[in-house]
Every structure is written in structure tokens, then in C-alpha cells.
Design a protein around this motif. Structure first.
Motif, mmCIF file in Angstrom:
data_model
loop_
_atom_site.group_PDB
_atom_site.id
_atom_site.type_symbol
_atom_site.label_atom_id
_atom_site.label_comp_id
_atom_site.label_asym_id
_atom_site.label_seq_id
_atom_site.Cartn_x
_atom_site.Cartn_y
_atom_site.Cartn_z
ATOM 1 N N TYR A 1 52.301 -33.410 67.964
ATOM 2 C CA TYR A 1 51.269 -34.307 67.450
ATOM 3 C C TYR A 1 50.344 -33.588 66.470
ATOM 4 C CZ TYR A 1 52.100 -38.469 70.308
ATOM 5 O OH TYR A 1 52.626 -39.615 70.843
ATOM 6 N N GLY A 2 50.140 -32.291 66.695
ATOM 7 C CA GLY A 2 49.286 -31.539 65.786
ATOM 8 C C GLY A 2 49.841 -31.442 64.381
ATOM 9 N N ALA A 3 51.164 -31.580 64.240
ATOM 10 C CA ALA A 3 51.757 -31.549 62.906
ATOM 11 C C ALA A 3 51.240 -32.697 62.042
ATOM 12 C CB ALA A 3 53.283 -31.622 63.013
ATOM 13 N N ARG A 4 50.874 -33.813 62.670
ATOM 14 C CA ARG A 4 50.390 -34.959 61.895
ATOM 15 C C ARG A 4 49.107 -34.613 61.146
ATOM 16 N NH1 ARG A 4 50.998 -40.527 65.422
ATOM 17 N NH2 ARG A 4 53.199 -40.873 64.953
ATOM 18 N N LEU A 5 48.073 -34.235 61.880
ATOM 19 C CA LEU A 5 46.785 -33.949 61.257
ATOM 20 C C LEU A 5 46.843 -32.694 60.400
ATOM 21 C CD1 LEU A 5 44.315 -34.819 64.161
ATOM 22 C CD2 LEU A 5 44.779 -36.123 62.088
ATOM 23 N N SER A 6 47.620 -31.705 60.822
ATOM 24 C CA SER A 6 47.700 -30.469 60.046
ATOM 25 C C SER A 6 48.343 -30.715 58.682
ATOM 26 C CB SER A 6 48.498 -29.414 60.822
ATOM 27 O OG SER A 6 47.844 -29.069 62.024
ATOM 28 N N LEU A 7 49.404 -31.498 58.646
ATOM 29 C CA LEU A 7 50.050 -31.806 57.370
ATOM 30 C C LEU A 7 49.185 -32.710 56.508
ATOM 31 C CD1 LEU A 7 53.760 -32.315 58.501
ATOM 32 C CD2 LEU A 7 52.817 -30.396 57.216
ATOM 33 N N VAL A 8 48.511 -33.671 57.139
ATOM 34 C CA VAL A 8 47.623 -34.550 56.379
ATOM 35 C C VAL A 8 46.502 -33.744 55.726
ATOM 36 C CG1 VAL A 8 45.872 -36.350 56.610
ATOM 37 C CG2 VAL A 8 48.110 -36.668 57.639
ATOM 38 N N MET A 9 45.861 -32.875 56.508
ATOM 39 C CA MET A 9 44.762 -32.078 55.970
ATOM 40 C C MET A 9 45.246 -31.047 54.951
ATOM 41 S SD MET A 9 42.374 -31.424 59.323
ATOM 42 C CE MET A 9 41.213 -30.454 58.337
ATOM 43 N N GLY A 10 46.466 -30.582 55.109
ATOM 44 C CA GLY A 10 46.966 -29.553 54.212
ATOM 45 C C GLY A 10 47.573 -30.083 52.931
ATOM 46 N N VAL A 11 48.135 -31.294 52.969
ATOM 47 C CA VAL A 11 48.883 -31.803 51.818
ATOM 48 C C VAL A 11 48.064 -32.770 50.973
ATOM 49 C CG1 VAL A 11 50.914 -33.123 51.116
ATOM 50 C CG2 VAL A 11 51.085 -31.455 52.977
ATOM 51 N N ILE A 12 47.373 -33.717 51.591
ATOM 52 C CA ILE A 12 46.714 -34.799 50.851
ATOM 53 C C ILE A 12 45.688 -34.297 49.830
ATOM 54 C CG2 ILE A 12 45.089 -36.713 51.132
ATOM 55 C CD1 ILE A 12 46.700 -37.713 53.406
#
Length: 296
Positions: free
Chosen positions: A94-105
Motif C-alpha cells: 500500500y505504501g507504493a501508492r503514496l510513495s509513487l504519487v509523491m515521487g512522480v506527480i
């Protein structure tokens, strides 16, 4: 006569259509096994984040006092549990969701804004360039980490504020690259010819400038994703990003820091995910830069 014409037409050499720029990029990228492997890992992480509810074995927020800090390999808990007895595998998924959102967007948003600012400044030149770029230099002068922490501290914690902070951090960097390459392109002969023919500035930028400057800007922007991943995790680690009990790799590092002496392998798992993801984005960016080099 018609038969002779048809025979001549069939014997005429066929005109081969030259491959486009992006088809050449894809072809060269496919010859880079390191970049392909890194891209595969990134795609796998994205799929894991999308299908997290179907993959995660447990509720990432449900804990138990009797299951605190179980080691890796515990039956039923493949990667152990955290300080509150929550399943680490589920929280990492589940942490991959927020981590990728914060890192990519933040990077594509900064790419659009920074490219626009840099292209306008580079093409206009003169006093316009001076005003825009000296304003950009005010933000560019601060280290990325310090600026991100200062902006997040001023705006407050939370996902939205963290995204805004990271976007502001990357805009000056992208604008500087965009301004530099635009200055190089605007001095070329075909731009002078278009200007001499009476073409308006808007048409020159759209037709002659954008197509030649977006590629290097895009490559530079992709290299910022790995930096964005680390900065986003750092903000969450400092309490300026995602709030508990949401699962995010940087926040998980923060909550597990007290358990590093009791169960160091479990405590290191979020850091390992951050490191792996950042390296994969960086390796793919390097491969993309090589593939987009027309000399390769």
C-alpha cells in the motif's frame, strides 16, 4: 501501353519511409537491457500499487500488540510486522501508492510549468529573460532539500502541500534547462529564416522551437523522478508529508526508527524500497537519455 506502364511501375524502386524519431528511440532503448530491466521494475511497482487491495494479504492499518516486531519469515507474515503489529508486506504494498504519487506527480507538473517559463525566457531574451531568470535564481539558489523542507513547513503537513512543495522545488531546475536549450535553438538558421519570412513568434515557438527543445528537457525531467522519490520520503520521514496511519515508505522509516536495534531487517525494508525505486528510475532515465541521443 497500359501493361508496359504497369510493368515499369512495378519495377520502379520503392521509396522507403524513414523511421520517425520516437521509433528510433524505442529501437535503441530496446537494445539497452539495463534500462529495460529498470523499466520492468517500475512497471511492476505501478501494477502493485494499482492492485494493492487484491494483492495485500492483510489490512495495512490493522495491528495487534501481541504481534509487534515479528521477524522476517514469521509464518503468516512473510516480511514480519512493524512496531504496532501491522503486516509489513501489506504496508509496503500500500505504501507504493503514496510513495509513487509523491515521487512522480510533481515532476510532470514542474515539467509543463518550468518548460513554459524557460522557453519564453530563452526565446524573448533581453529584459524579459533577465526578469524571469533572476526570479528563478532566487529559488534555484537554495538546495533542493532545504527548499522542500522550508516550503512544506510553511504550508503544513499533508499530501497536497508536499506535492506543491516538490513541484516548486523542481520548476526552477527545469526552467533553467529549458532556457539554456532555447537560447541555443533560437540562434539557428532556420529560426532566423522563419522570423525573416514574417512568421509570428507564437508560430515559431510552436513549430520550430518546441520540437527541438522538448527532448532534452524531457530527459532531464525524468532524471528528477529519482530525486523526487527521495525528497518525498524525506518529507514524510520528518513529519511534513503523509500523516499516520497512512502507509508511505518514508513515514514507515520514521515510525520504525526506534525498532532498528530490536529488528533491524524489518526496519530497513522501507528504505530498501525507496532505494530500489530511485535507482530504477535513475537507470531508466540514463537509458532514455542515451536512446534519445541521435548520435547513438
Amino acid at each position: 501501353m497500359a501493361v508496359i506502364t504497369a510493368d515499369l511501375a512495378s519495377e520502379a524502386p520503392k521509396i522507403l519511409k524513414s523511421p520517425g524519431f520516437w521509433s528510433g528511440v524505442v529501437r535503441r532503448l530496446c537494445r539497452d537491457p539495463v534500462a529495460l530491466a529498470a523499466l520492468g521494475v517500475v512497471i511492476l511497482l505501478v501494477l502493485i500499487a494499482i492492485f494493492a487491495p487484491y494483492i495485500a494479504p492483510y489490512d495495512p492499518s490493522k495491528g495487534s500488540v501481541i504481534r509487534r516486531l515479528k521477524p522476517i519469515g514469521t509464518p503468516g507474515y512473510m516480511l514480519g510486522t512493524d512496531e504496532l503489529g501491522r503486516d509489513m508486506l501489506s504496508r509496503l504494498i500500500y505504501g507504493a501508492r503514496l510513495s509513487l504519487v509523491m515521487g512522480v506527480i510533481p515532476v510532470p507538473i514542474a515539467f509543463v510549468i518550468g518548460s513554459g517559463i524557460g522557453i519564453i525566457a530563452g526565446y524573448a531574451g533581453g529584459i524579459t529573460n533577465t526578469l524571469i531568470m533572476r526570479t528563478i535564481d532566487v529559488f534555484y539558489a537554495f538546495p533542493s532539500v532545504l527548499l522542500a523542507v522550508a516550503l512544506s513547513g510553511a504550508l503544513g503537513s499533508g499530501l497536497t502541500n508536499a506535492l506543491v512543495s516538490l513541484t516548486v522545488v523542481f520548476i526552477p531546475q527545469i526552467a533553467r534547462v529549458a532556457e539554456s536549450v532555447t537560447i541555443q535553438v533560437r540562434k539557428l538558421d532556420y529560426v532566423d529564416a522563419a522570423r525573416a519570412s514574417g512568421a509570428p513568434d507564437r508560430t515559431i515557438i510552436r513549430v520550430h522551437i518546441l520540437g527541438n527543445v522538448l527532448s532534452p528537457i524531457f530527459v532531464f525531467a525524468t532524471s528528477l523522478i529519482s530525486v523526487s522519490m527521495i525528497l518525498a520520503s524525506g518529507l514524510s520521514f520528518l513529519g511534513l508529508g503523509v500523516r499516520p496511519p497512512d502507509a508511505e515508505w518514508g513515514l514507515m522509516l520514521n515510525t520504525l526508527r526506534t525498532a532498528i536495534y530490536n529488528n533491524p531487517f524489518v526496519a530497513a525494508l522501507p528504505g530498501l524500497m525507496i532505494f530500489t525505486t530511485s535507482v530504477c528510475f535513475n537507470l531508466f532515465s540514463d537509458g532514455l537519455r542515451t536512446a534519445m541521443d541521435v548520435k547513438s
